[in-house]
Enzyme design. Sequence first.
Site, PDB file in Angstrom:
ATOM      1  N   LYS A  15       0.256   8.780 -58.355  1.00  0.00           N
ATOM      2  CA  LYS A  15       0.041   9.548 -59.580  1.00  0.00           C
ATOM      3  C   LYS A  15       1.235   9.391 -60.492  1.00  0.00           C
ATOM      4  O   LYS A  15       2.376   9.582 -60.065  1.00  0.00           O
ATOM      5  CB  LYS A  15      -0.110  11.027 -59.210  1.00  0.00           C
ATOM      6  CG  LYS A  15      -1.411  11.627 -59.650  1.00  0.00           C
ATOM      7  CD  LYS A  15      -1.451  13.107 -59.370  1.00  0.00           C
ATOM      8  CE  LYS A  15      -2.778  13.442 -58.722  1.00  0.00           C
ATOM      9  NZ  LYS A  15      -2.961  14.906 -58.637  1.00  0.00           N
ATOM     10  N   ASP A  73       1.690  12.008 -54.791  1.00  0.00           N
ATOM     11  CA  ASP A  73       1.696  12.893 -55.956  1.00  0.00           C
ATOM     12  C   ASP A  73       3.154  13.262 -56.224  1.00  0.00           C
ATOM     13  O   ASP A  73       3.869  12.520 -56.880  1.00  0.00           O
ATOM     14  CB  ASP A  73       0.805  14.098 -55.629  1.00  0.00           C
ATOM     15  CG  ASP A  73       0.532  15.004 -56.814  1.00  0.00           C
ATOM     16  OD1 ASP A  73       1.287  14.939 -57.800  1.00  0.00           O
ATOM     17  OD2 ASP A  73      -0.428  15.788 -56.760  1.00  0.00           O
ATOM     18  N   GLY A 108      -7.183  12.849 -45.812  1.00  0.00           N
ATOM     19  CA  GLY A 108      -7.487  12.051 -46.991  1.00  0.00           C
ATOM     20  C   GLY A 108      -7.471  10.545 -46.829  1.00  0.00           C
ATOM     21  O   GLY A 108      -8.244   9.842 -47.466  1.00  0.00           O
ATOM     22  N   ASP A 138      -3.381   8.381 -48.844  1.00  0.00           N
ATOM     23  CA  ASP A 138      -4.374   8.295 -49.911  1.00  0.00           C
ATOM     24  C   ASP A 138      -3.723   8.321 -51.289  1.00  0.00           C
ATOM     25  O   ASP A 138      -4.030   7.519 -52.151  1.00  0.00           O
ATOM     26  CB  ASP A 138      -5.431   9.402 -49.777  1.00  0.00           C
ATOM     27  CG  ASP A 138      -4.827  10.802 -49.614  1.00  0.00           C
ATOM     28  OD1 ASP A 138      -3.589  10.948 -49.569  1.00  0.00           O
ATOM     29  OD2 ASP A 138      -5.619  11.763 -49.511  1.00  0.00           O
ATOM     30  N   ASP A 168     -10.225  14.957 -51.429  1.00  0.00           N
ATOM     31  CA  ASP A 168     -11.135  16.110 -51.474  1.00  0.00           C
ATOM     32  C   ASP A 168     -10.766  17.128 -52.534  1.00  0.00           C
ATOM     33  O   ASP A 168      -9.640  17.198 -53.000  1.00  0.00           O
ATOM     34  CB  ASP A 168     -11.102  16.837 -50.128  1.00  0.00           C
ATOM     35  CG  ASP A 168      -9.786  17.602 -49.920  1.00  0.00           C
ATOM     36  OD1 ASP A 168      -8.717  16.968 -50.014  1.00  0.00           O
ATOM     37  OD2 ASP A 168      -9.838  18.824 -49.704  1.00  0.00           O
TER      38      ASP A 168
HETATM   39  P1  XMP Z   1       2.529  15.149 -52.474  1.00  0.00           P
HETATM   40  O1  XMP Z   1       2.638  16.021 -53.691  1.00  0.00           O
HETATM   41  O2  XMP Z   1       3.316  15.649 -51.330  1.00  0.00           O
HETATM   42  O3  XMP Z   1       1.005  15.328 -52.105  1.00  0.00           O
HETATM   43  O4  XMP Z   1       2.787  13.689 -52.788  1.00  0.00           O
HETATM   44  C1  XMP Z   1       0.401  14.441 -51.304  1.00  0.00           C
HETATM   45  C2  XMP Z   1      -0.843  14.995 -50.704  1.00  0.00           C
HETATM   46  O5  XMP Z   1      -1.496  15.940 -51.534  1.00  0.00           O
HETATM   47  C3  XMP Z   1      -2.848  15.638 -51.675  1.00  0.00           C
HETATM   48  N1  XMP Z   1      -3.132  15.347 -53.091  1.00  0.00           N
HETATM   49  C4  XMP Z   1      -4.339  15.233 -53.601  1.00  0.00           C
HETATM   50  N2  XMP Z   1      -5.537  15.340 -53.020  1.00  0.00           N
HETATM   51  N3  XMP Z   1      -6.562  14.910 -55.096  1.00  0.00           N
HETATM   52  C5  XMP Z   1      -6.638  15.183 -53.769  1.00  0.00           C
HETATM   53  O6  XMP Z   1      -7.740  15.265 -53.258  1.00  0.00           O
HETATM   54  C6  XMP Z   1      -5.390  14.787 -55.756  1.00  0.00           C
HETATM   55  O7  XMP Z   1      -5.372  14.548 -56.957  1.00  0.00           O
HETATM   56  C7  XMP Z   1      -4.219  14.961 -54.957  1.00  0.00           C
HETATM   57  N4  XMP Z   1      -2.903  14.922 -55.252  1.00  0.00           N
HETATM   58  C8  XMP Z   1      -2.273  15.145 -54.071  1.00  0.00           C
HETATM   59  C9  XMP Z   1      -3.105  14.430 -50.827  1.00  0.00           C
HETATM   60  O8  XMP Z   1      -3.701  14.843 -49.628  1.00  0.00           O
HETATM   61  C10 XMP Z   1      -1.776  13.851 -50.525  1.00  0.00           C
HETATM   62  O9  XMP Z   1      -1.664  13.379 -49.238  1.00  0.00           O
HETATM   63 MG    MG Z   2      -6.538  17.288 -49.636  1.00  0.00          MG
END
Ligand code: XMP
Ligand code: MG
Length: 185
Positions: free
Chosen positions: A134, A106, A47, A103, A163
């Site tokens: 987020k 979350d 990402g 990227d 993605d």
């Molecule tokens: P966490 O929850 O560990 O997640 O902070 C981080 C990774 O999850 C993916 N991610 C997303 N990818 N749209 C995406 O395409 C989203 O809304 C999203 N939210 C989390 C991302 O790869 C990130 O590194």
């Molecule tokens: Mg992804």
Amino acid sequence: MSGRLDSDIEKVLISEEEIAAIVSRLGERISVDYADKNPLIVSVLRGAFIFVADLMRAITVPCNVDFMAVSSYGDGVKSTGVVNIVKDLSTDVAGRYVIIAEDILDTGLTLARLVELIRGRDAASVEVCAFLVKDIEGYTAPLSPKYVGTHVPNEFIVGYGLDYAEGYRNLPYVGVLKPEVYAEK
Ligand code: XMP
Ligand code: MG
């Protein structure tokens, strides 16, 4: 999925122009903070690759880049909470000033795990530069990045490297997918 990527997007959250302004601001700050440190930018695949490509060109002091691939989401939209290192760094990070560029933060589980891992390898410092964070109501992530591009609402977003099932990474802006796109799967 229809012929045009655009037609699957419900709304644009961050335009190309806004992205450019965000990245250039992050690059300027990093250039000041790391002027004599030759930082190692760790790009989390897949990402972050587009963000990192732009960020590096916005950094005006010497720096290096390396890549790490982790999987936390699989092909779907829900976090599994499990972080697998799929590809490790090639660089020895001991004594290095590391900036992990991601990227999106979350739940923050992925980044917290990576920071811990790289600290454990005796890096001189480990900071995080998240293009997006987020905002999740009632939730506090396990880490707060030193550098944040901007905040986004708690929706699944795509584009600019992000993605859905490996698609939409090549959108030049960040947007929200139409719900029916998930429903088709
Ligand atoms: P966490 O929850 O560990 O997640 O902070 C981080 C990774 O999850 C993916 N991610 C997303 N990818 N749209 C995406 O395409 C989203 O809304 C999203 N939210 C989390 C991302 O790869 C990130 O590194
Ligand atoms: Mg992804």
